[in-house]
Motif scaffolding. Structure first.
Motif, PDB file in Angstrom:
ATOM      1  N   HIS A  84       0.817  -1.216   0.000  1.00  0.00           N
ATOM      2  CA  HIS A  84       0.000   0.000   0.000  1.00  0.00           C
ATOM      3  C   HIS A  84       0.853   1.269   0.000  1.00  0.00           C
ATOM      4  CE1 HIS A  84       0.842  -0.352   4.348  1.00  0.00           C
ATOM      5  NE2 HIS A  84       0.722   0.965   4.347  1.00  0.00           N
ATOM      6  N   VAL A  85       2.160   1.119   0.277  1.00  0.00           N
ATOM      7  CA  VAL A  85       3.061   2.268   0.240  1.00  0.00           C
ATOM      8  C   VAL A  85       3.418   2.546  -1.219  1.00  0.00           C
ATOM      9  CG1 VAL A  85       5.310   3.153   0.929  1.00  0.00           C
ATOM     10  CG2 VAL A  85       3.959   1.792   2.532  1.00  0.00           C
ATOM     11  N   LYS A  86       3.121   3.738  -1.680  1.00  0.00           N
ATOM     12  CA  LYS A  86       3.259   4.055  -3.095  1.00  0.00           C
ATOM     13  C   LYS A  86       4.612   4.712  -3.388  1.00  0.00           C
ATOM     14  CE  LYS A  86      -1.690   5.153  -3.173  1.00  0.00           C
ATOM     15  NZ  LYS A  86      -2.692   6.230  -3.413  1.00  0.00           N
ATOM     16  N   PRO A  87       5.085   4.593  -4.589  1.00  0.00           N
ATOM     17  CA  PRO A  87       6.256   5.387  -4.976  1.00  0.00           C
ATOM     18  C   PRO A  87       5.873   6.856  -5.111  1.00  0.00           C
ATOM     19  CG  PRO A  87       5.390   4.228  -6.882  1.00  0.00           C
ATOM     20  CD  PRO A  87       4.611   3.740  -5.696  1.00  0.00           C
ATOM     21  N   GLU A  88       6.846   7.714  -5.109  1.00  0.00           N
ATOM     22  CA  GLU A  88       6.582   9.132  -5.340  1.00  0.00           C
ATOM     23  C   GLU A  88       6.393   9.351  -6.834  1.00  0.00           C
ATOM     24  OE1 GLU A  88       8.294  12.431  -2.954  1.00  0.00           O
ATOM     25  OE2 GLU A  88       9.480  12.745  -4.770  1.00  0.00           O
ATOM     26  N   LEU A  89       5.270   9.957  -7.202  1.00  0.00           N
ATOM     27  CA  LEU A  89       4.962  10.212  -8.597  1.00  0.00           C
ATOM     28  C   LEU A  89       4.456  11.642  -8.749  1.00  0.00           C
ATOM     29  CD1 LEU A  89       3.148   6.883  -9.558  1.00  0.00           C
ATOM     30  CD2 LEU A  89       5.401   7.620 -10.339  1.00  0.00           C
ATOM     31  N   SER A  90       4.850  12.269  -9.824  1.00  0.00           N
ATOM     32  CA  SER A  90       4.409  13.638 -10.095  1.00  0.00           C
ATOM     33  C   SER A  90       4.379  13.855 -11.594  1.00  0.00           C
ATOM     34  CB  SER A  90       5.359  14.654  -9.445  1.00  0.00           C
ATOM     35  OG  SER A  90       6.652  14.558 -10.026  1.00  0.00           O
ATOM     36  N   VAL A  91       3.636  14.864 -12.008  1.00  0.00           N
ATOM     37  CA  VAL A  91       3.686  15.350 -13.388  1.00  0.00           C
ATOM     38  C   VAL A  91       4.271  16.749 -13.324  1.00  0.00           C
ATOM     39  CG1 VAL A  91       2.401  15.920 -15.465  1.00  0.00           C
ATOM     40  CG2 VAL A  91       1.699  13.959 -14.067  1.00  0.00           C
ATOM     41  N   ASN A  92       5.405  16.937 -13.986  1.00  0.00           N
ATOM     42  CA  ASN A  92       6.164  18.178 -13.877  1.00  0.00           C
ATOM     43  C   ASN A  92       6.119  18.950 -15.193  1.00  0.00           C
ATOM     44  OD1 ASN A  92       6.840  17.072 -11.405  1.00  0.00           O
ATOM     45  ND2 ASN A  92       8.847  16.374 -12.072  1.00  0.00           N
ATOM     46  N   TYR A  93       5.850  20.243 -15.083  1.00  0.00           N
ATOM     47  CA  TYR A  93       5.755  21.106 -16.262  1.00  0.00           C
ATOM     48  C   TYR A  93       6.803  22.216 -16.145  1.00  0.00           C
ATOM     49  CZ  TYR A  93       1.041  19.042 -16.111  1.00  0.00           C
ATOM     50  OH  TYR A  93      -0.025  18.180 -16.033  1.00  0.00           O
ATOM     51  N   GLU A  94       7.283  22.692 -17.289  1.00  0.00           N
ATOM     52  CA  GLU A  94       8.166  23.853 -17.297  1.00  0.00           C
ATOM     53  C   GLU A  94       8.016  24.596 -18.614  1.00  0.00           C
ATOM     54  OE1 GLU A  94      12.280  22.767 -16.934  1.00  0.00           O
ATOM     55  OE2 GLU A  94      12.427  22.094 -19.001  1.00  0.00           O
ATOM     56  N   GLY A  95       8.335  25.863 -18.594  1.00  0.00           N
ATOM     57  CA  GLY A  95       8.298  26.676 -19.800  1.00  0.00           C
ATOM     58  C   GLY A  95       9.056  27.960 -19.576  1.00  0.00           C
ATOM     59  N   GLY A  96       9.686  28.475 -20.640  1.00  0.00           N
ATOM     60  CA  GLY A  96      10.445  29.708 -20.473  1.00  0.00           C
ATOM     61  C   GLY A  96      11.135  30.131 -21.742  1.00  0.00           C
ATOM     62  N   ALA A  97      12.123  31.000 -21.575  1.00  0.00           N
ATOM     63  CA  ALA A  97      12.858  31.560 -22.713  1.00  0.00           C
ATOM     64  C   ALA A  97      14.342  31.568 -22.381  1.00  0.00           C
ATOM     65  CB  ALA A  97      12.373  32.970 -23.032  1.00  0.00           C
ATOM     66  N   ARG A  98      15.157  31.447 -23.421  1.00  0.00           N
ATOM     67  CA  ARG A  98      16.612  31.432 -23.257  1.00  0.00           C
ATOM     68  C   ARG A  98      17.242  32.317 -24.315  1.00  0.00           C
ATOM     69  NH1 ARG A  98      17.667  26.093 -23.981  1.00  0.00           N
ATOM     70  NH2 ARG A  98      17.382  25.623 -21.764  1.00  0.00           N
ATOM     71  N   PHE A  99      18.239  33.116 -23.905  1.00  0.00           N
ATOM     72  CA  PHE A  99      18.969  33.997 -24.808  1.00  0.00           C
ATOM     73  C   PHE A  99      20.450  33.677 -24.694  1.00  0.00           C
ATOM     74  CE2 PHE A  99      21.297  37.841 -25.883  1.00  0.00           C
ATOM     75  CZ  PHE A  99      20.666  38.256 -27.057  1.00  0.00           C
ATOM     76  N   ALA A 100      21.110  33.484 -25.823  1.00  0.00           N
ATOM     77  CA  ALA A 100      22.541  33.182 -25.828  1.00  0.00           C
ATOM     78  C   ALA A 100      23.175  33.861 -27.027  1.00  0.00           C
ATOM     79  CB  ALA A 100      22.772  31.668 -25.885  1.00  0.00           C
TER      80      ALA A 100
END
Length: 819
Positions: free
Chosen positions: A605-621
């Motif tokens: 009954h002990v569950k693993p850790e689970l998540s749905v992870n989102y990210e978004g952004g901008a990068r300048f180089a």
């Protein structure tokens, strides 16, 4: 046995199976008999035997000395190398770029926006770091590289100080020295870095990554050539911890010509450092020997004046051999051996807040016997075969053995130390506090202190194969990676303690028998597979991927004579995308499933850790100017916690997992760096900011004291709301001065929702460091470091028992040279 049957038989066959699969893919006809040129492919095939560490041969046009390092998982470029201790020009892999300009959206391998630098004599050519087949500036996800030059500027020995410059990464202080770091990424619990995948040259380094992920070992940061932090969808190429991200420590590559260096330093509090290396290459075989000795008498003060310091030694031997440098099919063998040892007079016992106000460096005399001893051996044997310029297969067999004995104060027989030190004025605790400080003698059995060694032995070994293949379907290029890891790890615990009376401020054995508090073993067998494909069409790169984790674990309680086994599995898909609006500016977004494995032998009954992870952004180089801003949101279906002694758990709850249910963590990460040329000077600037918000969405009760009774809406402990890092400098070929400042807001030490002014929390922390160097003659460089210039003292933690300080003002001077 290296791996248990049937995993062992499968492990031996895995490299051949993956190679056959990849060759079949490569030989199968595509939709076009003449595929379009892959934007990531080199313009000319590399010379035979020119594979530096982690380089994906099809994607890295720069040539390097034969026999580079073992490849870093999912990264195609050579390991960045630290500047020679003499302060000379950067050596191999310092993220300098090939000068060609790619069209907008192209991910030309090995190319970086920064201008190339001239390598030192005998150094490998600079090579850009890539992730999932795409260079860092164009990768479809969060990635950060702390380069060798940045590590050299301040010569930090504390990994906390190094990683604090990375957005999204935060730490929980403990001993003020970083001997056993507590690292968190994007809101995960930083306790013993157990929720972060830690690697060295792509190989897991936690003592037992699945069975006991608490990282009681961490390599000396001074021997690293660079540090890579992978977050976002790219994390699924690693594991087993994928919620927060991965920290990969990259060691030095062997020089392409005979070379060496030394670095000697000394300072206050008995500080001493001796670091050196020698290496050579003949074009077919190379070798590198490196060693570090680091010591200090300690800055905390016992009533007896006894040493509260430490020493650490690490030795690394690396070598590689190219079977035939002129052959069309490259075959290379690489070997890396490492030995580490530590003796530190460290304790878990802190002091009360009132005692901290009077003397933050005080240590109670009852902790005089506390001492940690550990040693570690590690070996990694790697084989690289490149049947063609578009296909490479890298297989690494590794084994890590770690043993530790930590004798320390565990508590009173009749009271919890944390309660005594956080509320010492209560009638119940006042007597215990007086005993701790030597003002009263022990007079009852409950006032007897329990002291004893926690002895643990760890082993982790396995085999990992990664296949990288570059191809194209019409105008679309692909940089494909398949990976398979078979892994076994085990921890054996033998904890015991004896009773001690406090008489006249001294510890006196009570004469009673030794009591065994823990006698158990936990082990895990794991099969992990992953696949990804960086697909580029014009200005768009999309990188879908998937990871599969299959685990069988057991917990054997030898004292109780019981054994509990468990089988668990997880499917972890993800995808990231990068779109180049211009050559310098792009936007990115990604989503993936995060995972942390359940504790060995836990109930079904002990569950693993689970998540749905989102990210978004901008990068300048654009040239040396880089900047990015990324927002993230981690949506937990089940957030978990595993009890450890470092968080204050008692032996009865040790390594027990608690399910906390739904939660969310979200925030913003911003980073900028530039190196402004002013005549013969360079003005380096680095800045990072992280905003993090946390919230439990489920009420629950945990015996881990950093959680306790949690109500829906409470915030998580040891996650700062705001974190800022800024460094500026003035550098010349003959001299340089750099100043760094950091700010970390107060952190809750227990989950809760009350205002921070009324919460049990750490202090706000503001620190300034400074470093200066001057070239005296030839390669000889003198340098000086000032840690905590303002001499500020803060409570950085009260776990597990009482207030703990940061390091005081600390002056260090040294001399280094290369030859």
């Amino acid at each position: 046995m290296l791996l248990r049957t049937p995993l062992r038989r499968l492990g031996l066959a895995a490299p051949a199976l993956l190679l056959t699969l990849a060759q079949a893919h490569a030989q199968s006809p595509g939709p076009s008999s003449e595929p379009a040129a892959d934007p990531a492919a080199p313009e000319a095939p590399p010379a035979a035997g020119s594979a530096p560490e982690g380089r994906d041969a099809p994607a890295a046009p720069e040539q390097a000395a034969p026999g580079g390092e073992a490849p870093v998982a999912g990264q195609d470029a050579a390991a960045p190398e630290r500047t020679a201790p003499g302060g000379g020009a950067p050596v191999a892999g310092q993220d300098a770029a090939a000068p060609e300009q790619a069209a907008p959206g192209e991910a030309r391998a090995g190319q970086d926006a920064a201008a190339p630098e001239q390598a030192a004599p005998g150094a490998d050519a600079p090579v850009e770091v890539t992730v999932a087949g795409t260079r860092v500036t164009r990768t479809a996800g969060s990635a950060h590289v702390i380069k060798g030059r940045q590590l050299e500027r301040f010569e930090h020995d504390d990994p906390h100080a190094v990683l604090g410059s990375v957005p999204g990464v935060y730490v929980r202080g403990e001993d003020g020295l970083g001997l056993r770091p507590n690292i968190g990424v994007r809101g995960v619990n930083p306790d013993r870095s157990k929720k972060v995948t830690l690697m060295e040259d792509g190989v897991p380094i936690s003592p037992a990554p699945y069975s006991a992920p608490a990282a009681y070992y961490f390599p000396l940061i001074t021997r690293m050539s660079s540090v890579r932090v992978i977050k976002g969808p790219g994390a699924i190429a690693y594991g087993p911890q994928t919620v927060g991200g991965t920290v990969d420590l990259i060691t030095r590559s062997a020089p392409s010509l005979a070379a060496g260096a030394f670095d000697l330093a000394f300072g206050e509090y008995g500080y001493g450092k001796a670091h050196g290396y020698v290496g050579t290459s003949d074009g077919q075989m190379d070798v590198l020997l490196e060693g570090v000795h680091l010591r200090s008498d300690g800055f905390k003060e016992l009533p007896s004046g006894a040493d509260t310091g430490f020493y650490r030694n690490e030795v690394m031997l690396k070598g590689s051999y190219v079977v035939d440098p002129t052959a069309r099919i490259k075959n290379e063998l690489r070997l890396k051996l490492t030995y580490s040892e530590e003796l530190s007079n460290e304790t878990y016992l802190g002091i009360t807040d009132a005692d901290f106000e009077q003397d933050p460096l005080r240590r109670y005399g009852v902790s005089a016997l506390d001492r940690m001893r550990n040693h570690r051996t590690a070996a990694a044997l790697t084989h690289v075969i490149e049947p063609s310029r578009d296909l490479s297969v890298t297989t690494t067999v590794y084994r890590n053995d770690f043993s530790r004995v930590w004798r320390k104060v565990n508590g009173f027989r009749g009271a919890n130390l944390f309660d005594v030190l956080t509320a010492p004025d209560s009638p119940q605790n006042a007597v215990y506090h007086a005993v701790l400080t030597g003002q009263l003698d022990s007079s009852t059995p409950g006032e007897m202190l329990l002291i004893g060694p926690n002895e643990r032995d760890f082993v982790a070994h396995g085999v990992e194969t990664r296949v990288r293949w570059n191809t194209a379907t019409g105008p679309v290029s692909h940089r494909v990676e398949y990976g398979l890891r078979l892994h076994y790890d085990r921890v054996e615990r033998r904890h015991s303690e004896n009773g001690f009376l406090v008489l006249g401020g001294a510890l006196v054995p009570d004469g009673g028998p030794t009591v065994v508090t823990q006698l158990n073993e936990a082990w895990t067998e794991a099969l992990a597979l992953h696949a990804s494909d960086a697909v580029t069409w014009r200005a768009l790169t999309v990188t879908p991927g998937v990871r599969v984790e299959l685990m069988r674990s057991a917990f054997v309680d030898r004292a109780a004579g019981t054994e509990q086994t468990r089988v668990a599995q997880a499917l972890l898909p993800g995808v990231g995308a990068y779109y180049a609006i211009t050559e310098a500016l792009g936007i990115l977004a990604g989503v993936y499933r995060g995972f942390s494995p359940p504790a060995p032998g836990s109930d079904a009954h002990v569950k693993p850790e689970l998540s749905v992870n989102y990210e978004g952004g901008a990068r300048f180089a654009d040239g040396p100017l880089r900047a990015e801003i990324i927002g993230y949101y981690n949506d937990y279906a089940n957030i978990t916690d595993v009890c450890t002694l470092s968080s204050g758990c008692l032996d009865a709850d040790l390594d027990r997992q608690y399910d906390a249910g739904e939660a969310r963590i979200y925030g913003v990460e911003a980073y900028a760096e530039h190196e402004i040329p002013v005549g013969q000077l360079k003005l380096p600037i680095n800045a990072a900011y992280t905003l993090t918000r946390t919230e439990f969405l489920t009420s629950f009760t945990s015996d881990d004291p950093i959680f306790g009774q949690v109500a829906k809406g409470d915030e998580m402990p040891y996650v700062p709301r705001h974190q800022v890092s800024l460094s500026v400098g003035v550098e010349h070929e003959r001299a340089g001065l750099n100043v760094g400042a950091s700010y970390v807001s107060a952190m809750r030490e227990r989950a809760g929702g009350e205002p921070m002014s009324r919460a049990l929390a750490t202090d706000e922390q503001f620190l300034i460091d400074a470093s200066a160097r001057v070239r005296v003659v030839g390669p000889l460089v003198l340098y000086a470091n000032a840690r905590n210039v303002l001499g500020s003292q803060f409570i950085v933690s009260r776990r597990p028992f009482g207030a703990r300080p940061n390091a005081p003002r600390w002056i260090q001077v040294g001399v280094k040279a290369s030859f």
